[in-house]
Design an enzyme around this catalytic site. Structure first.
Site, mmCIF file in Angstrom:
data_model
loop_
_atom_site.group_PDB
_atom_site.id
_atom_site.type_symbol
_atom_site.label_atom_id
_atom_site.label_comp_id
_atom_site.label_asym_id
_atom_site.label_seq_id
_atom_site.Cartn_x
_atom_site.Cartn_y
_atom_site.Cartn_z
ATOM 1 N N GLU A 62 0.808 -1.222 0.000
ATOM 2 C CA GLU A 62 0.000 0.000 0.000
ATOM 3 C C GLU A 62 0.837 1.265 0.000
ATOM 4 O O GLU A 62 0.499 2.241 -0.664
ATOM 5 C CB GLU A 62 -0.949 0.017 1.216
ATOM 6 C CG GLU A 62 -2.138 -0.916 1.107
ATOM 7 C CD GLU A 62 -1.765 -2.359 1.358
ATOM 8 O OE1 GLU A 62 -0.631 -2.590 1.802
ATOM 9 O OE2 GLU A 62 -2.591 -3.241 1.122
ATOM 10 N N HIS A 131 -11.417 -6.182 8.504
ATOM 11 C CA HIS A 131 -12.174 -5.929 7.277
ATOM 12 C C HIS A 131 -13.369 -5.029 7.495
ATOM 13 O O HIS A 131 -14.157 -4.819 6.588
ATOM 14 C CB HIS A 131 -12.661 -7.262 6.677
ATOM 15 C CG HIS A 131 -11.560 -8.090 6.101
ATOM 16 N ND1 HIS A 131 -10.634 -8.740 6.869
ATOM 17 C CD2 HIS A 131 -11.226 -8.347 4.818
ATOM 18 C CE1 HIS A 131 -9.789 -9.379 6.089
ATOM 19 N NE2 HIS A 131 -10.115 -9.163 4.838
#
Lengths: 334, 492
Positions: A62, A131
């Site tokens: 990322e 998540h």
């Protein structure tokens, strides 16, 4: 789902497609956005239509994804970066805070970074650890960034188009549990783009105002319907943009009723709700009938899926807060 | 220490193969085999590996050349060494490496960054047939030389353009004067801080001059000298360190990114920019400078990985100046050299003497040309030394000895170049005097202009946060303006 209704996922896909079509400098990058079409299928078909260069798959890294997007923006492209899940964006946080938010300021306006960062956030999908987080607080607290979050299908299209068109870096927090939420909406004319920085009154009311955004919007709308049975006429304000904050609309809505409740999923302490409550109290104090309350997630790491429903702000919890607005102030308030 | 062993190996090779030893592989792995044969001492860090019987004794090992073996298998060096390798290690890793060497010799393939390994030599057989995987390409040509590349003091120096040598010399003298002047300004409080590159001028100048006009430079907070040599006004380049603004020059005009304070975070930017230029069809190479300390950061790893996967036109220049503030490189990394890190990404690593400006310039120019073609990115490590402390605020005596600094001062980059110029008969008084007077003029001009800062407007704090200030920022600016107005009133 009628023939004229579409889901938020479709709306986001249309927004990306239209942006890619209308502006050749727009490039999408992220993990699994190409051949797979994104784990939520938001970028479905884009690599096939526009090529691997315009919609590129990257390695799972990322910081590298956002860092290279910064370099692309420095050269004049308009990157749209996808962070696969909210909590996976944290490795990119240094690049965000150290550079995305500061490059314009550091160079006195000579280098701007028109980057859009898409982050699926929020819980309610029964997913495992990491998540379901809501990290909009970190982004809202960082100066130099715009933060938007749609709660409806139409806003998803409009805000994403506006975010990509904006010359400022924008983080768009996409409520993942609303991805498959269908509404009456068809892809609008390409010129229609929601302005960033404008909150909207979703439902008028006279007794109290619910201020909310993103995945908590449907919860508040259902709570307002349920509140009507108790005789409370409740207004609902959808913030849509967290930064820059629309003081005018929110304060006007709270002054109208004299009572405000902020509702969001993320942990309450030092969250966006705390900022909204402080701002509303500062500006509307003498028109308030009761303190501005917050209904939020608890100050705990996001729980496992079996316990999720005890954490997320529900219709019942909002109704309880509305009831508290009625009562006397707390006996032990300092 | 290596000279005698090299000689032994070279002679052995000459006898066996009747032509000179050529490859790096041979040197490295024959050293290990000779060690196994007990013919030289193992290197300091090497652990003697057991043979296939698990016994780590020299006596069980076959000497390197066995007449019986030669008779049995013919005089091919490969089979001799494979046999020795099997006894040494039981096959496997060394055998793979020897096979690589053998195939290279056999085919006399030129060194190519992306060599595809075809043929059955690299297929792993299992009881159920061939494994559906093979190594992607030849790793050996990605490794750097064991000794840093040097040009000064070698015959190659005479082949360089004389005008380039003069330009480099003048730039080096000016660069040293700039470093000393900026350090003085920091001690006088006219700069908030100055992290100097005294002793590193060769790498700084070579990095700036090797780039073409259309290329981009990505400097760290220490690389002010490279920014100045690339053409930025020194007063503008020093703005970050002076403290009135975060950046003083237009990045797009000069094609230089702002000086980057956090470590390695600018490396992914450089990769993205290089890739964007490639996507736009432009001929642009990015040169990303980074220190030894920053090679430990995650962004270094991610940037190199992205660059190699995308084959972006970028060159990474690691300036290994020995220390990350007080931490020596030996405590930061266990890699044989920082240039060896390239192989992990599939990128060639090049090790160069960072105090030899001719070598660094040539290596960088070559690397930029390679990156510009479809060659992909390269990692260059320039070995140099930070003669002064981390900044004027640091006390280097707390973590290193003066003897070490003195040892490196003897290899001062300007002295190295001057010795080479003298060797070529180019170092005359006029060259020296011109260089010194240019440098003095430059420093005097800097001293004159460094303090001329215009009035700093507090409104600047709010001006460039967004494209347009938000209502909240306008309110806060009004607050500051009110405070300033009260100050004015109080003065009157």
């Amino acid at each position: 789902m009628t023939a004229r209704s579409n889901t938020m996922a479709t709306a986001l896909n249309c927004a990306l497609r239209d942006a890619l079509r209308m502006d050749p400098s727009v490039h999408i990058l992220g993990e699994d956005v190409g051949a797979l079409g994104g784990v939520f299928r938001i970028t479905n078909g884009l690599a096939a239509e526009f090529g691997d260069d315009r919609c590129m798959d990257t390695a799972p890294a990322e910081a590298g994804i956002l860092g290279t997007a910064i370099g692309m923006a420095m050269y004049g492209l308009r990157p749209v970066v996808e962070m696969q899940f909210d909590a996976f964006a944290h490795p990119a946080f240094e690049q965000l805070v150290a550079h995305v938010t500061r490059m314009r300021n550091r160079t006195s306006g000579m280098l701007d970074l028109p980057i859009t960062i898409r982050v699926p956030y929020g819980g309610g999908i029964g997913a495992v650890e990491h998540h379901s987080d809501s990290s909009e607080g970190y982004y809202a607290h960082t100066p130099g960034l715009h933060v938007v979050t749609p709660g409806t299908v139409a806003d998803a299209y409009g805000l994403l188009r506006a975010a990509i068109a904006s010359d400022d870096p924008v983080v768009i927090m996409e409520p993942k549990r609303l991805y498959w939420h269908a509404e009456d909406w068809t892809p609008a004319a390409p010129e229609l783009v929601e302005p960033i920085g404008r909150a909207v009154l979703r439902k008028t009311g006279s007794w109290a105002t619910l201020i909310t955004y993103g995945p908590s919007l449907p919860v508040c709308l259902r709570a307002a319907e349920a509140a009507a049975e108790y005789g409370w006429d409740v207004a609902v304000v959808d913030l849509r943009t967290l930064v820059p904050f629309d003081d005018a609309t929110v304060c006007a809505a709270v002054r109208e009723t004299g009572r405000g409740i902020v509702v969001h999923e993320s942990a309450g302490f030092a969250g966006v709700g705390a900022e909204v409550a402080a701002r509303v109290t500062e500006r509307c104090f003498y028109r308030l009938e009761a303190p501005v309350l917050r209904v939020s997630g608890f100050d705990i790491p996001y729980p496992p899926p079996f316990l999720e429903r005890y954490y997320l702000p529900s219709v019942d919890r909002v109704l309880d807060a509305l009831e508290r607005l009625q009562s006397e102030p707390y006996a032990d308030d300092a | 220490m290596y000279v005698k062993d090299d000689l032994v190996i070279s002679i052995v090779f000459f006898i066996v193969r009747r032509r000179p030893r050529r490859t790096y592989v041979t040197q490295l792995y024959l050293n290990r085999l000779l060690a196994a044969a007990g013919q030289r001492s193992t290197k300091r860090n090497e652990v003697p590996l057991p043979n296939s019987l698990g016994q780590a004794t020299a006596s069980t090992r076959t000497p390197f050349l066995t007449p019986n073996l030669r008779k049995q298998h013919g005089s091919t060096a490969r089979k001799v060494m494979l046999n020795a390798a099997n006894q040494y290690h039981g096959g496997g890793l060394i055998e793979l490496k020897l096979r690589t060497w053998w195939i290279r010799q056999k085919s006399l393939r030129p060194r190519d960054y992306r060599m595809t390994i075809t043929g059955s030599e690299f297929t792993a057989m299992t009881p159920t047939g061939p494994l559906p995987w093979r190594i992607r390409h030849d790793p050996m040509c990605l490794l750097p030389s064991l000794v840093p590349i040097q040009i000064a003091g070698t015959s190659a120096a005479a082949t360089l353009d004389r005008r380039l040598l003069v330009q480099l010399y003048q730039a080096m003298v000016l660069g040293r004067r700039f470093n000393l002047q900026a350090g003085a300004l920091a001690r006088q409080g006219r700069l908030a801080v100055y992290p100097s590159t005294t002793g590193q001028e060769a790498t700084e100048i070579a990095a700036a001059l090797a780039l073409r006009r259309q290329d981009w430079l990505f400097p760290t907070y220490r690389d002010t000298l490279a920014v100045v040599i690339r053409g930025v006004d020194p007063v503008e380049a020093l703005t970050l360190l002076r403290g009135d603004k975060h950046n003083g020059y237009d990045p797009r005009q000069h094609r230089i990114a702002p000086l980057c304070t956090p470590l390695a975070t600018h490396l992914p930017h450089a990769v993205g920019l290089a890739q964007a230029a490639r996507l736009c069809g432009d001929d642009v190479v990015a040169l990303a400078m980074v220190g030894d300390g920053a090679t430990n950061e995650g962004d270094f790893h991610e940037a190199l990985n992205f660059a190699a996967v995308w084959r972006a036109p970028i060159v990474f220049l690691v300036q290994n100046n020995g220390y990350a503030i007080s931490i020596p490189v030996t405590e930061q990394s266990a890699a044989p050299s920082l240039a060896h890190k390239g192989i992990g990404y599939g990128m060639p690593g090049i090790l160069v003497d960072g105090n030899d400006v001719l070598a660094v310039y040539s290596v960088l120019a070559d690397a930029i040309a390679k990156a510009r073609g479809e060659g992909g990115p390269l990692l260059v490590e320039a070995v140099t030394y930070r003669v002064e402390a981390h900044t004027n605020a640091d006390d280097a005596t707390r973590y290193r000895r003066d003897e070490e600094v003195e040892r490196w001062r003897r290899h001062d980059p300007i002295a190295v170049l001057a010795a080479q110029l003298a060797d070529l008969g180019m170092l005359d008084d006029s060259l020296r005097d011109t260089a010194v007077s240019n440098a003095e003029e430059f420093a005097a001009d800097l001293r004159r202009r460094i303090d001329r800062i215009g009035p700093v407007d507090p409104a600047d704090m709010f001006r460039h946060v967004y494209t347009e200030p938000t209502t909240q920022l306008s309110e806060q600016l009004a607050l500051v303006r009110a405070e300033l107005a009260m100050e004015e009133d109080d003065k009157r």
